[in-house]
Design a protein around this motif. Structure first.
Motif, PDB file in Angstrom:
ATOM      1  N   LYS A 194      26.475 -19.928  52.547  1.00  0.00           N
ATOM      2  CA  LYS A 194      26.865 -20.497  53.840  1.00  0.00           C
ATOM      3  C   LYS A 194      27.850 -21.648  53.646  1.00  0.00           C
ATOM      4  O   LYS A 194      28.902 -21.716  54.306  1.00  0.00           O
ATOM      5  CB  LYS A 194      25.626 -20.981  54.586  1.00  0.00           C
ATOM      6  N   GLN A 195      27.526 -22.535  52.741  1.00  0.00           N
ATOM      7  CA  GLN A 195      28.408 -23.677  52.476  1.00  0.00           C
ATOM      8  C   GLN A 195      29.776 -23.200  51.988  1.00  0.00           C
ATOM      9  O   GLN A 195      30.816 -23.726  52.410  1.00  0.00           O
ATOM     10  CB  GLN A 195      27.762 -24.589  51.431  1.00  0.00           C
ATOM     11  N   ALA A 196      29.778 -22.208  51.104  1.00  0.00           N
ATOM     12  CA  ALA A 196      31.033 -21.714  50.538  1.00  0.00           C
ATOM     13  C   ALA A 196      31.876 -20.981  51.579  1.00  0.00           C
ATOM     14  O   ALA A 196      33.109 -21.054  51.551  1.00  0.00           O
ATOM     15  CB  ALA A 196      30.747 -20.801  49.348  1.00  0.00           C
ATOM     16  N   LEU A 197      31.224 -20.275  52.499  1.00  0.00           N
ATOM     17  CA  LEU A 197      31.964 -19.602  53.570  1.00  0.00           C
ATOM     18  C   LEU A 197      32.607 -20.615  54.514  1.00  0.00           C
ATOM     19  O   LEU A 197      33.740 -20.422  54.969  1.00  0.00           O
ATOM     20  CB  LEU A 197      31.037 -18.665  54.337  1.00  0.00           C
ATOM     21  N   PHE A 198      31.891 -21.692  54.815  1.00  0.00           N
ATOM     22  CA  PHE A 198      32.477 -22.751  55.631  1.00  0.00           C
ATOM     23  C   PHE A 198      33.724 -23.321  54.940  1.00  0.00           C
ATOM     24  O   PHE A 198      34.772 -23.512  55.569  1.00  0.00           O
ATOM     25  CB  PHE A 198      31.470 -23.875  55.859  1.00  0.00           C
ATOM     26  N   LEU A 246      35.120 -12.126  50.995  1.00  0.00           N
ATOM     27  CA  LEU A 246      33.662 -12.294  51.004  1.00  0.00           C
ATOM     28  C   LEU A 246      33.068 -12.041  49.623  1.00  0.00           C
ATOM     29  O   LEU A 246      32.175 -12.781  49.172  1.00  0.00           O
ATOM     30  CB  LEU A 246      33.036 -11.359  52.030  1.00  0.00           C
ATOM     31  N   ILE A 247      33.538 -11.015  48.959  1.00  0.00           N
ATOM     32  CA  ILE A 247      33.027 -10.702  47.619  1.00  0.00           C
ATOM     33  C   ILE A 247      33.376 -11.826  46.643  1.00  0.00           C
ATOM     34  O   ILE A 247      32.543 -12.240  45.823  1.00  0.00           O
ATOM     35  CB  ILE A 247      33.602  -9.351  47.139  1.00  0.00           C
ATOM     36  N   GLN A 291      31.592 -16.682  43.568  1.00  0.00           N
ATOM     37  CA  GLN A 291      31.719 -18.110  43.271  1.00  0.00           C
ATOM     38  C   GLN A 291      30.375 -18.839  43.329  1.00  0.00           C
ATOM     39  O   GLN A 291      30.182 -19.843  42.641  1.00  0.00           O
ATOM     40  CB  GLN A 291      32.690 -18.758  44.256  1.00  0.00           C
ATOM     41  N   VAL A 292      29.451 -18.354  44.145  1.00  0.00           N
ATOM     42  CA  VAL A 292      28.155 -19.036  44.271  1.00  0.00           C
ATOM     43  C   VAL A 292      27.070 -18.355  43.445  1.00  0.00           C
ATOM     44  O   VAL A 292      25.881 -18.625  43.629  1.00  0.00           O
ATOM     45  CB  VAL A 292      27.716 -19.166  45.743  1.00  0.00           C
TER      46      VAL A 292
END
Length: 216
Positions: free
Chosen positions: A122-126, A142-143, A148-149
């Motif tokens: 969630k944090q990385a998508l933001f 997205l992939i 990355q996380v």
């Protein structure tokens, strides 16, 4: 003795106030760590469920949806950027020029919870959307963000390309709609208490302490 809280954070990855709400909530939990711990579950909400795969120009979209003038938009952008900076988050407004469909991102977040990496995703998508200006409807983006996380990129690809969790995410969205959730972020504590909007850290902290102090 600390109380343990269950928090459902209903939000969209294309909602700037959801970023502010999450950052405020996280800091409030740090401040209230003497009184409570919490388990956060991210629940899906789509601001624009009918948005096509090509997306839409952001200024055009906001003008159509909210009737905002260019001056209104500029004030809002400045306010959001300043709130984000105060919470340690960078909004690069010049990099975010379009709004996109976010359903695939919600499916990936649903999967990430079972993998124990939902908060990190969630944090990385933001950050991907609001800081880096990346397209959260692009499956390759997205992939990459999943990788990355620490999520398995092959697993992420399988989820996205198979349509996995489509029914589950739709059902969750419908359930929160039936509960009257019409705006995000909506923070639901212990399935009972609702805190709405990108509230200041102090508001979240006060609410969390009050809930934690209630008798079981």
């Amino acid at each position: 003795m600390t109380a343990h809280l269950k928090i459902d954070f209903v939000s969209d990855v294309s909602c700037p106030w959801c970023v502010i709400g999450l950052k405020s909530l996280e800091q409030a939990l740090e401040r209230a760590s003497d009184a409570t711990t919490a388990e956060i579950h991210f629940q899906p909400f789509e601001l624009n469920p009918q948005m096509g795969p090509e997306g839409q120009d952001l200024a055009e979209h906001i003008a159509e949806k909210y009737g905002s003038t260019p001056e209104d938009m500029q004030r809002n952008r400045e306010g959001i950027r300043d709130r984000g900076a105060a919470l340690g988050f960078t909004f690069n407004m010049e990099k975010r020029s379009r709004i996109y469909n976010t359903f695939d991102a919600h499916r990936l977040l649903h999967w990430a919870e079972s993998e124990g990496r939902q908060l990190q995703l969630k944090q990385a998508l933001f950050s991907a959307y609001f800081t880096d200006g990346r397209d959260p409807s692009d499956r390759e983006v997205l992939i990459d963000v999943a990788r990355q996380v620490g999520l398995d990129p092959d697993g992420a690809r399988q989820v996205l390309e198979s349509g996995q969790f489509t029914d589950e995410v739709r059902q969750i969205e419908q359930r929160y709609g039936q509960l009257g959730i019409r705006a995000v972020p909506s923070v639901i504590v212990n399935d009972k208490y609702l805190i709405q909007g990108g509230q200041p850290v102090e508001v979240f902290e006060q609410a969390l302490r009050k809930i934690a102090a209630e008798p079981k």
